[in-house]
Structure formats: C-alpha cells, structure tokens
Design a protein around this motif. Structure first.
Motif, PDB file in Angstrom:
ATOM      1  N   ASN A   1      -2.070 -43.974  19.936  1.00 26.54           N
ATOM      2  CA  ASN A   1      -2.891 -42.767  20.017  1.00 26.54           C
ATOM      3  C   ASN A   1      -3.132 -42.363  21.472  1.00 26.54           C
ATOM      4  O   ASN A   1      -4.138 -41.760  21.813  1.00 26.54           O
ATOM      5  CB  ASN A   1      -4.236 -42.982  19.312  1.00 26.54           C
ATOM      6  CG  ASN A   1      -4.877 -41.680  18.880  1.00 26.54           C
ATOM      7  OD1 ASN A   1      -4.179 -40.691  18.628  1.00 26.54           O
ATOM      8  ND2 ASN A   1      -6.194 -41.660  18.785  1.00 26.54           N
TER       9      ASN A   1
ATOM     10  N   ARG B   1      -8.334 -45.849  15.641  1.00 26.79           N
ATOM     11  CA  ARG B   1      -9.356 -45.134  16.410  1.00 26.79           C
ATOM     12  C   ARG B   1      -9.244 -45.567  17.855  1.00 26.79           C
ATOM     13  O   ARG B   1      -9.051 -46.751  18.152  1.00 26.79           O
ATOM     14  CB  ARG B   1     -10.765 -45.441  15.875  1.00 26.79           C
ATOM     15  CG  ARG B   1     -11.013 -44.934  14.461  1.00 26.79           C
ATOM     16  CD  ARG B   1     -12.342 -45.433  13.920  1.00 26.79           C
ATOM     17  NE  ARG B   1     -13.485 -44.843  14.614  1.00 26.79           N
ATOM     18  CZ  ARG B   1     -14.068 -43.711  14.255  1.00 26.79           C
ATOM     19  NH1 ARG B   1     -13.624 -43.020  13.210  1.00 26.79           N
ATOM     20  NH2 ARG B   1     -15.123 -43.253  14.926  1.00 26.79           N
TER      21      ARG B   1
ATOM     22  N   GLN C   1     -12.933 -41.488  21.163  1.00 25.09           N
ATOM     23  CA  GLN C   1     -12.035 -40.453  21.660  1.00 25.09           C
ATOM     24  C   GLN C   1     -11.388 -39.671  20.519  1.00 25.09           C
ATOM     25  O   GLN C   1     -11.545 -38.470  20.407  1.00 25.09           O
ATOM     26  CB  GLN C   1     -10.955 -41.080  22.542  1.00 25.09           C
ATOM     27  CG  GLN C   1     -10.074 -40.075  23.264  1.00 25.09           C
ATOM     28  CD  GLN C   1      -9.071 -40.758  24.170  1.00 25.09           C
ATOM     29  OE1 GLN C   1      -8.180 -41.465  23.695  1.00 25.09           O
ATOM     30  NE2 GLN C   1      -9.231 -40.587  25.468  1.00 25.09           N
ATOM     31  N   SER C   2     -10.671 -40.365  19.631  1.00 28.40           N
ATOM     32  CA  SER C   2     -10.048 -39.691  18.488  1.00 28.40           C
ATOM     33  C   SER C   2      -9.540 -40.732  17.510  1.00 28.40           C
ATOM     34  O   SER C   2      -9.546 -41.934  17.787  1.00 28.40           O
ATOM     35  CB  SER C   2      -8.893 -38.784  18.948  1.00 28.40           C
ATOM     36  OG  SER C   2      -7.856 -39.570  19.513  1.00 28.40           O
ATOM     37  N   ASP C   3      -9.083 -40.251  16.364  1.00 29.66           N
ATOM     38  CA  ASP C   3      -8.464 -41.147  15.389  1.00 29.66           C
ATOM     39  C   ASP C   3      -7.135 -40.548  14.957  1.00 29.66           C
ATOM     40  O   ASP C   3      -6.823 -39.394  15.262  1.00 29.66           O
ATOM     41  CB  ASP C   3      -9.380 -41.416  14.201  1.00 29.66           C
ATOM     42  CG  ASP C   3      -9.819 -40.143  13.495  1.00 29.66           C
ATOM     43  OD1 ASP C   3      -9.376 -39.043  13.899  1.00 29.66           O
ATOM     44  OD2 ASP C   3     -10.602 -40.241  12.543  1.00 29.66           O
TER      45      ASP C   3
END
Length: 822
Positions: free
Chosen positions: A726, A804, A811-813
């Motif tokens: 990610n 994640r 931050q984000s997934d």
C-alpha cells in the motif's frame, strides 16, 4: 539386438551365481506377497520381497540358519534350514493373522485405543532417546510411472520421454537405486556415503535417492512431508486424531500387538489416516500403514501418499528398529497421471556406537569414486530387494536405447525432424545439434511479448539465443539478446549477454552484458510489464517510470567456501531521461490523464528528474548461508539450505567517475532473511534490510534506495516479505540511512482448519507486518491479514489480503489480490 540379448544373459547368469537363498512368498491363495521382511533371526541382516513376491537373501557361509518371514496382517514364519551349497531355493506361504478383540475388555464409552495411545505418547520421548546414534547399511529404489500421457502439454510436443512411453503412452519415466552406508546422531545428524548408484537409461547418472529424503521418524512430534505433519503419537495427537482399537495379535516373540485405526478429526489437517501398531507394555511402534492426501501435505500435484514402515526387535539393545519402508504415491496434473514407489531397506545396524558431532560435517551425502560404474553382476550380488520383471525390462530397454540415442546417426536424424521450420514456429524456433550439444533460436514471449507503457507506447520484444553445453551441463556457454521496439517513440533498443559457467563445484559464473534499454528507476522492477500494461490501458494508471540506460557490465560470482558466496559487478553506464510519448488508453474519461514520467513529480511533464550523465558503478556482495549442508557428487556440489539458520547478505556499492561529480556515491547495506516452520503452527518468514549512503546528497534518482511498493492492488509474488502493498513506488526513496522490515506468518491451515465449515474450504490464514524507516520521514507501517490457497481442487492460485497502513496515524487501507500463476 545383440546387446539386449547379452544383457539378458548377464542378468540370468548373475542371478545363478550370486543369489544365495531365493524363493517366492505367497499367501494361502497362491498370490504373491510384496514387501515381506526376511531376516536372519537375531540379526538385522535381511531383505524384502519385491512386488512379485520374489526375494533373494545374500549370504555366503554354508551353515544352519533360522530365517524369519514377517508381513503385516500375516503370521510370522520361521524356517530352520541347513545349507551345504548355494544357491538354495526356499519358497514360503504365509497365513493371515487372526486379529481379534476377544481378549480385550471393551468399555462401551471409552475405546481401549485411548489408553494405549496415551501410554505410547507418554513413552514417546523415552523410546526416541533409546537410539542416540547408529550405523547401518541402506538401500533405496525409486520408481515413477506415467499412464496415458497426453501428446501435447501446453501446446508443446511431449514425445516419448526418452523412450519411456510405450504405444499406450504409459511407462517408467524414472528408475534408480542406491547402496550406501549411513550414520546417525540424535537428534538430527544424518550422514550418507553412497557406494553404488544406478539410473535406468543413464550409465553415467547419479541417483538422487538419499536417506535424508525418506528419514521419517514417527517418534518425533512432527515429520517434514511437504508440510510439517503431526504424527499419531505426537504430544498433541489427541487434538488431531481419533483412535480406535481394530484388534490385537501376538508376534513370534509373544508380544501383544495392538492394531489401532487412526482417523483425522478434520479432513484437511496435516495428519495421516490408516493404522499404527503398538507393542503392549513397551509402547513402541511395531509397524505402521498410513496415508496422507496431497491436500493435507500441501503438495497439490499429489493425490495420495501411502507410507508403510516395519520394525524389528533387538534383544541385545532393547530397541525396535526400522528395517524397511515403502512410500507409494499417485499424482496427476495437466492431464498427466501416474504413480510411483520409493523403497528403503535398513540392515546391519550398530547402535549407540559412540558417534559424536565431530564425526559429522556439513557434507551430508557423498559419492564413492566410480559409484555409478558398477556392473549388473555387482548389483545382483548386493541388491537386497530383487527387481521385478518390469524393472529388469526397463533397465535392459533403456540401456540399449541409450547406446542408440547417443549415436551420431540417430541424433542427426532426430535433429533433422525437429529442426524443420513449421507454421507453429512463428513465435519461437530452436535449431539444435544434439551430437555437439548446442542449440540456437529465437522466441517471442507469450506473456510480455507485447507490452504498453506511456514512454514507448506498444513495445514488442523478441529474444535470440545460442547455448552450448559441456560435461552434462556442468559447464555451459550462453549468448543471448533481447530486441525491443517501441512503436510510439519509434526507438529500437537491444541488449546482449555472453555468459559462461565454469563448473558445478563452486558454480563460478562470468557474464558480460551490454546494450540500450528502457529501465525502471527501481532496479528490482516492482511492477511487471503485464500488470503495468493492464493498469495503464484500462485504468489510466501509468505507474511504471522509465529512463534510458546505455551500458556495458561485467559480473562474476562463485562460492568461496561452503555457505559463503561472492557476487561482484562493474559497469559503465550512460543515463538519459525519457518522457511520455503517447496518451492512448482504452478509457476516454475527460478528467483522467496520465501522470508524467518523472518519478519525483507526477505533474512535471517534460521536466527531467536528472541530468544526462555517464557513471561507473561497482558492487560487491557476500551471501552467507549459515548452517548450509551439501551433497557431494564427483563433479558437482548441491547446496541444501537449512530452515534453522538465516541467510545474511553484506554489500558495498560505489558510483564513481561520473561526468557530474555530484552523482558519485557510496553505499553499504545488509539484509537477513529466513523462513521456517513452527511445528504444526505454520511457516514464519522475515526479511530485514538496512543501509547507509555516504557522499550522496545530490546523486541521480535511479541510484537512490528504492522500496518495492504496489499501487495496482494486484501482486504476483508468492509471499509479501519483500513488498509494501500500500506504498507508492517512489515516495519513500532515500539517499540516506534506511531500515526495512517484513514479517509474515502463514498458519497453513492451523487456525482455519479447526473452524467448522471453513475447514472444508482449505484456505490458509496469513498475517503480516511491514515497517520502513528513513531519517526524512516518520516510520511507515503496514499490517495485513489475508486468505491464501484460494481456489478449487488442485488449482489454488489466488490469495486475497486486507491491509492498513499508518504514518503518523492511519493513512489508508486496501485489498490486494495475489495471483500465483505468473
């Protein structure tokens, strides 16, 4: 024909000359009994009957003997014989053993097997420690057969596999034997000296049958069998098995033997099913007959493996020792089906002989000089398990075929047929000279032959090659070239390589490469051309960033000492920036546009991320495989890495002589990695990297340390211990110090296999954690949980992970789809 008749004659003569006691073993219906154990009483000198029930017991002194014939499910027979001359014929008929429950008091609620197995488990460690060390003679035979083989596999002609297949496209594709001396020291030291080796159809071949590969000790909690498999007398066996007393009988010494049926509690657990025989009061293993499926062993190509072991008692040592083992298996994939058997016979044991760790080294298998040059008379004299008619025929046929197939007229005629150019060769053609052992040709890869990126547009690739082999592939020379044409930038690029392998002892390897190529800024190439093509054309995500590299490079590698290898390289490079030349896409969304080819700024169209320059780069890397063991062949060394120890890499890289002195730099780096099984709890993997740049404040961006990111949400990696799934491809790149860490644990069915309904899917739970730290930013963290082994039947090619990422907070997934068929 003359050679074939001579071979038959020699085998017949050698049988008469060397076989001392011979005979056929049958049941009461006159059916042959295979795998019957034949021993001279109170010794570990003996043999085993073959698949036809025929045996040969090689003894040389005429006198009185007591011969013991034992076979699971049949009553043991002892024959007292006096021999005054050889050969001596002794046929035996075995009667079925009466296995009953008449003498056992059965509790309606608790099966007697429970108490028996508890005793066997309680005594497991003590029985294991009875044998601290031993020496023994060892014999192994491997046989693999194919049935109804297809004419073609993935579009390629299968042929007759070197004469192995008959008109029904069935036959023996592998037949091999070894004779060796082995030494064992508890808990896991095993050393083997192979004195004779024979491979059907290859009079210069060396068998890969080894005692290491069939050393299955069921007194351990687990055995390595593709996966770590829980044994029926493991400390935690009751969590995996159901036990039922199937019957009892007495052996020839009056010992009560309990025949216990073992059944898996859960279908897909890494366990066996079948029968284990336990000696009453002593709680040793008398014998076992166990099966395991390919699903349970995590060997997809295999349907089922059947393992049988037989033990014999030594009053002198108070030890039940394994005397024979057979492993039968069935397999099938891609339309190819077959079966096979590996037979092992142990004899002439010497127990607890005072061996110490000083008697063992990293060399675990060694071949005696001329081990593969033994003639048929030698083999007939020493072979403990006679060949079957099918096996004898295979040796004769393939030995005759070998002479024919190595002749120049035959090789020339074969090449004339294969070298004809056909319409199907448009994507690849090979011209070969089998007599001189070279080949040359070209191929256009099916995957990656045509790709797309925003710099080159559509780019077509083709490979040209020449290969010359020496000494049965122990040395080779290879010349190859890759030619690529970009239709949008209208640029032809080509690279070439000359390489030579010096030997198979230290695997010394030298290569000279050069040419012009469009390279990713990250030399690890984190995004594949195919994935980038799909991402770019279908989603307008042109993640691949390229620069123009003209270079010449010299590389050398070799193993300096066992476990320590050196890799060195020196290159001269000219680097030039590239820019987008096309905006073609399958999508025509007004708001969607491609990013620039500048990895430092996606909006910097037409702005070069570095100045055109020349530079010399040198690198030296040492790889240390701690605990590395190896197999010594006369002209080759095969390394065997150990799960018990990590692999360490230490490297130094230097850029110098650059046309812009700011681009000169130094970097030191280290990496340590390991993957190991945690008993039945699955496999744990880690990969840790660290490094530091010096004098590198303004170096060119391709010389930064880049980290393998993934913005496509698709992965073709088998595991994720070398990627951040990610993370942007270049947002964390650094020319300073860095630390990168990946850990992943594949539970391999340990958790999900215990959940009702879910266990039927045979999925594996995988968890991972990833960390990246550099001086210029907060540490980046990534955590994942996923399912592996997704698919149906033997086709388990998909993995799905949820992850994640954190950097100064969440931050984000993302969801990542892992594809394992590339």
């Amino acid at each position: 024909m003359t050679k074939k008749l001579l071979s038959v004659f020699l085998i017949a003569i050698s049988t008469l000359v060397s076989a001392q006691i011979t005979g056929n073993i049958t049941d009461s219906n006159n059916e042959p009994l295979p795998f019957v154990n034949i021993l001279i009483e109170n010794t570990y000198k003996g043999t085993t009957s073959n698949d036809d029930g025929y045996y040969e017991l090689n003894i040389s002194t005429p006198k009185t003997y007591t011969i013991v014939y034992s076979y699971l499910g049949y009553k043991t027979v002892k024959k007292n014989i006096t021999i005054d001359k050889f050969p001596y014929q002794l046929d035996v008929t075995l009667a079925e053993e009466s296995v009953s429950l008449n003498e056992v008091v059965i509790d309606s609620e608790i099966d007697p097997a429970i108490a028996i197995m508890r005793q066997a488990i309680a005594q497991r460690k003590a029985n294991l420690e009875k044998i601290n060390s031993y020496k023994a003679d060892f014999y192994s035979r491997g046989l693999i057969k194919i049935k109804d083989a297809p004419e073609k596999l993935l579009g390629q002609e299968v042929g007759d596999l070197g004469g192995a297949l008959d008109s029904t496209r069935s036959g023996i594709i592998y037949l091999s034997e070894t004779i060796s001396k082995i030494q064992f020291l508890s808990p896991d030291k095993l050393k083997e000296k192979i004195t004779a080796s024979k491979v059907s159809g290859n009079d210069n071949g060396f068998s890969f049958n080894a005692a290491q590969d069939v050393d299955f000790n069921f007194y351990n909690n687990t055995i390595e069998f593709g996966n770590e498999i829980i044994t029926p007398i493991a400390n935690n066996a009751f969590g995996y098995y159901r036990f039922k007393l199937d019957g009892v009988f007495y052996d020839d010494r009056g010992n009560l033997i309990n025949k216990i049926k073992v059944t898996p509690k859960r279908k897909n657990d890494p366990v066996f099913s079948g029968y284990i025989y336990i000696v009453e009061d002593q709680w040793d293993i008398y014998a076992l007959e166990l099966d395991i499926t390919g699903t349970q062993a995590r060997i997809p190509i295999v349907d089922i493996i059947s393992l049988q072991q037989n033990f014999s008692y030594s009053e002198t040592n108070d030890i039940w020792a394994k005397i024979s083992q057979s492993m039968d298996f069935r397999f099938g994939m891609f339309g190819i089906k077959g079966d096979g058997r590996y037979t092992a016979v142990y004899s002439n044991y010497e127990f607890n002989t005072g061996l110490t760790r000083k008697d063992f080294s990293r060399e675990i298998v060694a071949f005696e000089k001329e081990a593969n040059k033994k003639d048929s008379i030698f083999w007939q004299t020493i072979r403990p398990v006679p060949l079957t008619l099918e096996e004898r025929t295979d040796y004769i046929k393939k030995d005759s075929l070998q002479t024919l197939r190595e002749s120049k007229p035959y090789l020339d005629s074969l090449d004339r047929a294969n070298n004809k150019f056909k319409l199907g060769n448009l994507l690849g053609y090979t011209y070969q000279n089998s007599h001189k052992d070279y080949r040359l040709g070209f191929d256009i890869p099916l995957i990656g032959g045509v790709q797309f990126n925003t710099v080159q547009g559509y780019a077509a690739n083709a490979n040209v090659f020449y290969v010359k082999n020496y000494d049965d592939y122990k040395r080779f020379f290879r010349a190859s070239s890759n030619i690529q044409y970009g239709f949008s930038d209208e640029r032809l690029r080509a690279t070439g390589s000359l390489s030579y392998k010096f030997n198979s002892i230290n695997n010394a390897y030298l290569s000279l490469t050069g040419g012009v190529s469009a390279e990713q800024f990250n030399s690890s190439k984190p995004i594949s051309p195919l994935i980038n093509s799909v991402s770019t054309l279908f989603f307008e995500d042109n993640y691949m960033k390229l620069y123009d590299r003209s270079f010449i490079a010299l590389n050398y590698s070799e193993e300096l000492f066992n476990g320590i290898s050196l890799f060195a390289g020196l290159s001269y490079e000219r680097r030039k920036a590239l820019f987008n030349t096309t905006d073609q896409t399958f999508r025509n969304e007004e708001n969607d546009v491609y990013t620039s080819n500048n990895p430092l700024d996606e909006t910097a169209f037409g702005v070069a991320p570095f100045k055109t320059h020349n530079i010399i780069k040198g690198s030296v890397t040492a790889r240390i495989n701690f605990g590395q063991e190896y197999l010594s062949y006369p002209d080759a060394k095969y390394n065997v890495s150990s799960d018990d120890y990590p692999t360490l890499y230490l490297g130094y890289e230097k850029g110098f002589g650059a046309t812009d002195s700011n681009y000169n730099f130094d970097q030191i780096k280290a990496r340590i990695q390991q993957a190991f099984n945690i008993k039945d709890k699955g496999k744990f993997m880690y990969n840790l990297k660290a490094g530091k740049f010096f004098n590198a404040d303004d170096i060119a961006f391709m010389d930064y340390q880049h980290f393998n990111g993934n913005q496509t949400h698709v992965s073709t990696e088998g595991n994720y211990t070398n990627v951040f799934n990610n993370l942007d491809y270049y947002s964390a790149s650094t020319n300073d110090a860095y630390f990168e860490g990946h850990v992943e644990h594949d539970f391999n069915g340990f958790l999900l296999g215990k959940v009702p309904l879910l266990n039927k899917l045979n999925f594996n739970l995988v968890v991972g954690a990833h960390l990246l730290a550099t001086p210029d930013s907060k540490p980046y963290q990534e955590y994942s949980v996923g399912l592996d082994n997704i698919g149906w039947g033997k086709w388990r090619l998909l993995r799905i992970d949820y992850l994640r990422s954190y950097q100064s907070g969440f931050q984000s997934d993302a969801i990542v789809f892992g594809l394992k068929f590339f």
